[in-house]
Design a protein around this motif. Structure first.
Motif, mmCIF file in Angstrom:
data_model
loop_
_atom_site.group_PDB
_atom_site.id
_atom_site.type_symbol
_atom_site.label_atom_id
_atom_site.label_comp_id
_atom_site.label_asym_id
_atom_site.label_seq_id
_atom_site.Cartn_x
_atom_site.Cartn_y
_atom_site.Cartn_z
ATOM 1 N N ARG A 77 -1.575 2.696 19.336
ATOM 2 C CA ARG A 77 -1.612 2.309 17.742
ATOM 3 C C ARG A 77 -0.765 3.551 17.251
ATOM 4 O O ARG A 77 -0.138 3.218 16.406
ATOM 5 C CB ARG A 77 -3.264 2.399 17.441
ATOM 6 C CG ARG A 77 -3.228 2.089 16.167
ATOM 7 C CD ARG A 77 -4.761 2.417 15.886
ATOM 8 N NE ARG A 77 -4.831 2.061 14.074
ATOM 9 C CZ ARG A 77 -4.893 3.194 13.157
ATOM 10 N NH1 ARG A 77 -4.557 4.457 13.748
ATOM 11 N NH2 ARG A 77 -4.942 2.680 12.171
ATOM 12 N N LYS A 81 2.982 2.399 15.352
ATOM 13 C CA LYS A 81 3.146 2.985 13.921
ATOM 14 C C LYS A 81 4.380 3.766 13.701
ATOM 15 O O LYS A 81 5.169 3.752 12.553
ATOM 16 C CB LYS A 81 1.837 3.616 13.091
ATOM 17 C CG LYS A 81 0.723 2.614 13.312
ATOM 18 C CD LYS A 81 -0.644 3.068 12.653
ATOM 19 C CE LYS A 81 -0.601 3.539 11.237
ATOM 20 N NZ LYS A 81 -1.740 4.170 10.509
ATOM 21 N N GLU A 397 5.886 5.909 8.026
ATOM 22 C CA GLU A 397 7.107 5.069 7.518
ATOM 23 C C GLU A 397 7.882 6.022 6.847
ATOM 24 O O GLU A 397 8.712 5.453 6.062
ATOM 25 C CB GLU A 397 6.647 3.945 7.004
ATOM 26 C CG GLU A 397 5.786 3.938 5.841
ATOM 27 C CD GLU A 397 4.374 4.159 6.019
ATOM 28 O OE1 GLU A 397 3.577 3.696 5.045
ATOM 29 O OE2 GLU A 397 3.963 4.452 7.041
ATOM 30 N N ASP A 436 -5.204 7.635 6.916
ATOM 31 C CA ASP A 436 -5.697 6.827 8.008
ATOM 32 C C ASP A 436 -7.032 6.662 8.017
ATOM 33 O O ASP A 436 -7.913 7.038 9.253
ATOM 34 C CB ASP A 436 -5.036 7.039 9.447
ATOM 35 C CG ASP A 436 -4.975 5.847 10.421
ATOM 36 O OD1 ASP A 436 -5.586 4.874 9.909
ATOM 37 O OD2 ASP A 436 -4.334 6.007 11.685
#
Length: 461
Positions: A77, A81, A397, A436
């Motif tokens: 995961r 990302k 990102e 998160d």
């Protein structure tokens, strides 16, 4: 500290880039600022490898493997990302080369039995990046190979494997002076372990491998083994021998052909001589880069063209390598000075050894202004790639936002709260509690509850 300085200890108060620039000028720092974000789009060619942009995610050990060292769903995961974030260089976290060399029971460890799980991880990274940015976008992946040395743990307990006694570090984690020093024969055997791990990394599809020599782990500790006897201690040639021999053997190995050779390397330990590397031998904690430069030139001769430079020891004085203003202790120095130390030292290496491509660090603390500092470093030749560690798990990102939107968003950035480091130190597993929260707040809270229960049991015993 001048009363006109915008920042104060414990707070990040910059409201705009002009405030940051004013402080840099007033303090006469080596930090550079630029708004030329086109620099991040420049490709970097190293041998047969093309890194598609000048942004990297740095290794952040997640401690989320299974008991055999294989990636788990948390690992997949995290890197999916990151892969969808747009960085051209994805530098994976520390992967142990031996069972006993793991930093905890949840550290990744590549073996003949599980290398296909690492191939699945690498394939996921490449596939996810292409899905986001098109078939032509191919980020390079580096797998970090390590032996944790004095910071090894097994079955939840410390299991230090030390190259030399360093009282200031021994006392920090309770290593007695009677604790045995690792033998030359054991160190000899480590060479093949690194080579085997490199072979498996190549089979798993990774573009390159990092021979990790930083933050007080085994190869890093050997660099300052001034007081060690035998062929791996004393002289510069002896202290660097194991690292150079490992790289030489990997370079010669036909199964490792075309791997991008790299290293995450300390240039300054911030520990007094003779226990620290890159530290003045005349006393105190002044930086002396003579030996680190000498080593980097030797690494370049052996084909290492990519080096991620860092400083300090997170188990001893964590703000040296991860400047922060919120955490278990607040550093005595202004955080911007910690960042400046990293950026200045790395810049000196890049300018004096241009044949090596240096990945810079020290940017995450600048929050939404980090892209301006990174662009300044590229513009002034202080590094060739700008790397983000904590930022990559808080804000995977970040690269996309810089490249496509010309900004880092203030509501996404790492706030340097140190909770990821706290988790890493206490339970091994870590992630971003703030950004998160759905996944990592429960893990963090469980850790805190166990601390409370343990404390209450201790009071009642």
């Amino acid at each position: 500290m001048s009363s006109n300085i915008c920042r104060s200890k414990g707070n990040f108060t910059y409201k705009n880039i002009e405030d940051l620039e004013n402080d840099i000028k007033k303090l006469n720092l080596d930090i550079k600022i630029s708004s030329n974000f086109e620099l991040f789009k420049k490709k970097l060619v190293i041998d047969n490898h093309i890194i598609p942009n000048a942004l990297a995610t740095h290794p952040m050990e997640g401690g989320d493997s299974d008991e055999y060292g294989s990636p788990t769903e948390l690992t997949y995961r995290k890197y999916e990302k990151i892969a969808r974030g747009g960085a051209g260089l994805i530098w994976l976290e520390a992967v142990s080369v031996t069972k006993e060399g793991r930093s905890n029971d949840r550290q990744l460890w590549i073996t003949e039995d599980n290398w296909k799980a690492f191939r699945k991880l690498n394939d996921l990274i490449k596939k996810s990046a292409k899905e986001e940015f098109g078939e032509a976008f191919q980020p390079k992946t580096i797998i970090q190979l390590n032996h944790s040395g004095r910071y090894c743990k097994a079955n939840g307990e410390r299991n230090p494997i030390i190259a030399t006694h360093k009282k200031i570090l021994d006392d920090k984690i309770g290593i007695s002076q009677e604790h045995p020093i690792v033998t030359d024969e054991y160190l000899d055997s480590i060479i093949l372990k690194f080579v085997e791990a490199a072979r498996l990394s190549k089979k798993a599809g990774f573009d390159g491998i990092d021979i990790k020599a930083c933050h007080g782990y085994l190869l890093s500790e050997l660099l300052s083994a001034y007081n060690r006897d035998g062929k791996y201690g004393g002289s510069f040639e002896n202290r660097t021998k194991l690292m150079l021999d490992i790289i030489e053997k990997i370079k010669e190995d036909k199964d490792c052909e075309d791997l991008l050779l790299s290293s995450r390397l300390n240039i300054y330990d911030a520990v007094p001589y003779p226990d620290g590397w890159g530290v003045s031998k005349t006393g105190g904690l002044d930086i002396d880069l003579e030996e680190p430069k000498k080593l980097i030139k030797l690494l370049a001769q052996k084909g290492v063209r990519l080096i991620s430079i860092t400083m300090g020891n997170p188990y001893f004085i964590p703000h040296i390598n991860k400047p922060y203003d919120i955490g278990g202790y607040i550093p005595e120095e202004e955080v911007i000075l910690s960042c400046n130390r990293l950026i200045k030292g790395i810049g000196e290496i890049q300018k004096s050894i241009p044949q090596v491509n240096i990945v810079g660090v020290g940017y995450s603390w600048f929050r939404e202004f980090a892209s301006y500092v990174g662009a300044g470093s590229l513009e002034k030749g202080l590094c060739r790639i700008v790397g983000f560690g904590r930022e990559s798990i808080a804000y995977p990102e970040f690269a996309r936002d810089i490249l496509e939107n010309g900004e880092m968003k203030s509501n996404k950035v790492c706030v340097s709260c140190s909770k990821c480091s706290e988790m890493k130190a206490k339970i091994g597993t870590c992630g971003c509690v703030v950004r998160d929260s759905k996944v990592y707040v429960p893990i963090y809270q469980d850790m805190k509850n166990r601390e409370v229960n343990k404390s209450e049991q201790g009071c009642c015993s």
